[in-house]
Design an enzyme around this catalytic site. Sequence first.
Site, PDB file in Angstrom:
ATOM      1  N   LYS A  23       0.854  -1.196   0.000  1.00 25.80           N
ATOM      2  CA  LYS A  23       0.000   0.000   0.000  1.00 25.80           C
ATOM      3  C   LYS A  23       0.881   1.233   0.000  1.00 25.80           C
ATOM      4  O   LYS A  23       2.023   1.185   0.474  1.00 25.80           O
ATOM      5  CB  LYS A  23      -0.899   0.015   1.255  1.00 25.80           C
ATOM      6  CG  LYS A  23      -2.155   0.820   1.074  1.00 25.80           C
ATOM      7  CD  LYS A  23      -3.209   0.015   0.328  1.00 25.80           C
ATOM      8  CE  LYS A  23      -4.484   0.788   0.159  1.00 25.80           C
ATOM      9  NZ  LYS A  23      -5.562  -0.072  -0.360  1.00 25.80           N
TER      10      LYS A  23
HETATM   11  P1  NAD Z   1     -12.774   7.764  -3.327  1.00 26.91           P
HETATM   12  O1  NAD Z   1     -11.745   8.798  -3.104  1.00 26.91           O
HETATM   13  O2  NAD Z   1     -13.154   7.458  -4.726  1.00 26.91           O
HETATM   14  O3  NAD Z   1     -14.102   8.122  -2.509  1.00 26.91           O
HETATM   15  C1  NAD Z   1     -14.117   8.378  -1.136  1.00 26.91           C
HETATM   16  C2  NAD Z   1     -15.515   8.863  -0.770  1.00 26.91           C
HETATM   17  O4  NAD Z   1     -15.631   8.928   0.641  1.00 26.91           O
HETATM   18  C3  NAD Z   1     -15.840  10.255  -1.318  1.00 26.91           C
HETATM   19  O5  NAD Z   1     -17.171  10.262  -1.769  1.00 26.91           O
HETATM   20  C4  NAD Z   1     -15.711  11.141  -0.083  1.00 26.91           C
HETATM   21  O6  NAD Z   1     -16.506  12.303  -0.167  1.00 26.91           O
HETATM   22  C5  NAD Z   1     -16.217  10.190   0.975  1.00 26.91           C
HETATM   23  N1  NAD Z   1     -15.832  10.552   2.321  1.00 26.91           N
HETATM   24  C6  NAD Z   1     -14.637  10.971   2.782  1.00 26.91           C
HETATM   25  N2  NAD Z   1     -14.710  11.207   4.100  1.00 26.91           N
HETATM   26  C7  NAD Z   1     -15.978  10.897   4.469  1.00 26.91           C
HETATM   27  C8  NAD Z   1     -16.681  10.926   5.704  1.00 26.91           C
HETATM   28  N3  NAD Z   1     -16.075  11.304   6.817  1.00 26.91           N
HETATM   29  N4  NAD Z   1     -17.995  10.551   5.708  1.00 26.91           N
HETATM   30  C9  NAD Z   1     -18.620  10.176   4.579  1.00 26.91           C
HETATM   31  N5  NAD Z   1     -17.994  10.121   3.392  1.00 26.91           N
HETATM   32  C10 NAD Z   1     -16.705  10.493   3.350  1.00 26.91           C
HETATM   33  O7  NAD Z   1     -12.225   6.464  -2.582  1.00 26.91           O
HETATM   34  P2  NAD Z   1     -12.598   4.955  -2.872  1.00 26.91           P
HETATM   35  O8  NAD Z   1     -11.634   4.414  -3.844  1.00 26.91           O
HETATM   36  O9  NAD Z   1     -14.051   4.835  -3.107  1.00 26.91           O
HETATM   37  O10 NAD Z   1     -12.228   4.309  -1.468  1.00 26.91           O
HETATM   38  C11 NAD Z   1     -13.145   4.290  -0.380  1.00 26.91           C
HETATM   39  C12 NAD Z   1     -12.774   3.150   0.552  1.00 26.91           C
HETATM   40  O11 NAD Z   1     -12.837   1.934  -0.180  1.00 26.91           O
HETATM   41  C13 NAD Z   1     -11.363   3.221   1.130  1.00 26.91           C
HETATM   42  O12 NAD Z   1     -11.373   2.654   2.409  1.00 26.91           O
HETATM   43  C14 NAD Z   1     -10.585   2.351   0.186  1.00 26.91           C
HETATM   44  O13 NAD Z   1      -9.392   1.854   0.774  1.00 26.91           O
HETATM   45  C15 NAD Z   1     -11.612   1.266  -0.057  1.00 26.91           C
HETATM   46  N6  NAD Z   1     -11.345   0.461  -1.248  1.00 26.91           N
HETATM   47  C16 NAD Z   1     -11.347   1.034  -2.486  1.00 26.91           C
HETATM   48  C17 NAD Z   1     -11.087   0.231  -3.590  1.00 26.91           C
HETATM   49  C18 NAD Z   1     -11.108   0.785  -4.981  1.00 26.91           C
HETATM   50  O14 NAD Z   1     -11.052  -0.006  -5.929  1.00 26.91           O
HETATM   51  N7  NAD Z   1     -11.205   2.092  -5.174  1.00 26.91           N
HETATM   52  C19 NAD Z   1     -10.833  -1.132  -3.436  1.00 26.91           C
HETATM   53  C20 NAD Z   1     -10.867  -1.695  -2.164  1.00 26.91           C
HETATM   54  C21 NAD Z   1     -11.143  -0.873  -1.078  1.00 26.91           C
END
Ligand code: NAD
Length: 452
Positions: free
Chosen positions: A115
Amino acid sequence: MAATIARMEDLNLHHIAHKQFERSVPFADELDGWLGIAQWLFEPDRIIEVTMPVMRDDGYVHMFRGYRVLHSTVRGPGKGGIRFHPEAGPDEVKALATWMSWKCALVDVPFGGAKGGVVCDPHQLSQREKERITRRLTTALGDTIGPFTDIPAPDLYTDSQTMAWIYDTYAMMHPGEATLPVVTGKPVALGGIGARQGATAQGALYATEHFLEIGGIAGLDRVDGATVVVQGFGNAGRHAARLFREAGAVVIGVSDSQGGVFDRSGLDVIAVERHKDDAGTVATYPDGERVERGAILEVPCDILIPAALENQITTSNAERIDARLIVEAANGPITPEADDILATKGVKVLPDILANAGGVVVSYFEWAQNIENQRWEDTDVLEKLRRRMRRATEVVATKRAAMVDGLDSYRSRWLDAAGNDRHIPVPDLRTAAQTVAIGRCRDAALQRGVWP
Ligand code: NAD
């Protein structure tokens, strides 16, 4: 009182990852006789910290800090996202890398865990500034990343464009080499897979559907008709809201960093998406009731999908969660103490290393496709993803049942310093999923041996 307890709760993510690991060790056969192996499996292989001077648009140079942790390579090269976030730090990145190792092992993709993170506020950066940070980071990481060493992907506030910049920079540093597989989550025009963007949410849906089909939640046997709340409206959350809606769920609440919106009769998810694109937030969507950012998690529903950040369900709000199933699209949204409270309340949790593994599964397909110079059909990608997610869900549910059945024998095998049975709590799905994953890493480690 709740606030006092919350203050005492240890929210350090690496400590949390260790606590979760310790819960699995008593169930991971042979680790009891191999305590050094347990330590080997948990400790990260490599931690890189870089300091990067980057020119801001105003002409001033700003120093940014970046991290890349390679947790384990016993099952293959490192794999894991890079995030841009003000709170990115070494312990957070170490924990996320550790969870990637377990995730890859659980869905049986031939990668270890890694990561990365850059400490920055993406809301304060222009696109050009993000590009300069990304290119500088890629240069600073040099050959510690590579198609067969460590393969980044998107995460919080990074996307396919970020991956295109990493690929381009790395390719410039390695002229004449086939470097497309150095990152996944790339744009389709650069060897990416169209289905990658929605893959994390798609995987969460497949896992949820199968878990309900096999009787995971009494009285709730399908997504169709279930009420769903999604926290976070980025890559993971936005696609989850849409895909669960398409599967027949009634999405009654969504949120992002600015707040949430709720409608008991169901939100028009496509209209919410349009509003997010226009207004930059779901919080001001007009056809619903406005909900405070934290309160969205407490809206009564069948399925709650945290898809934003870590440590969202803690001792300070776990009692008030009113869902039957939590599907962790985010990494680490629930603390171990909150896990215990939820278990007492009878709330089941499909853990992150299972529920959000769809992203890394399709990343693996992209990597394999790039190595073979092939272009897979999206329908094939989705069918292969579906099969993998269902298999992993079944393995976890079966493992948990076996662990619960054999609990007395595990308890008597693990004695405390005074020779008494140690009380090992009834395992939840997270402990079962980690036990499967850690067992696979242990097998690989022992078969390879300790060199020299
Ligand atoms: P992203 O940046 O695309 O989206 C994050 C979202 O969370 C945004 O809509 C933001 O406004 C919102 N957010 C931030 N702080 C917040 C809060 N306090 N309350 C409510 N909403 C809030 O990120 P992502 O890629 O969607 O990742 C989100 C989670 O999913 C992370 O934990 C990431 O590690 C996990 N994840 C993502 C992927 C992927 O393929 N993108 C894969 C596995 C896990």
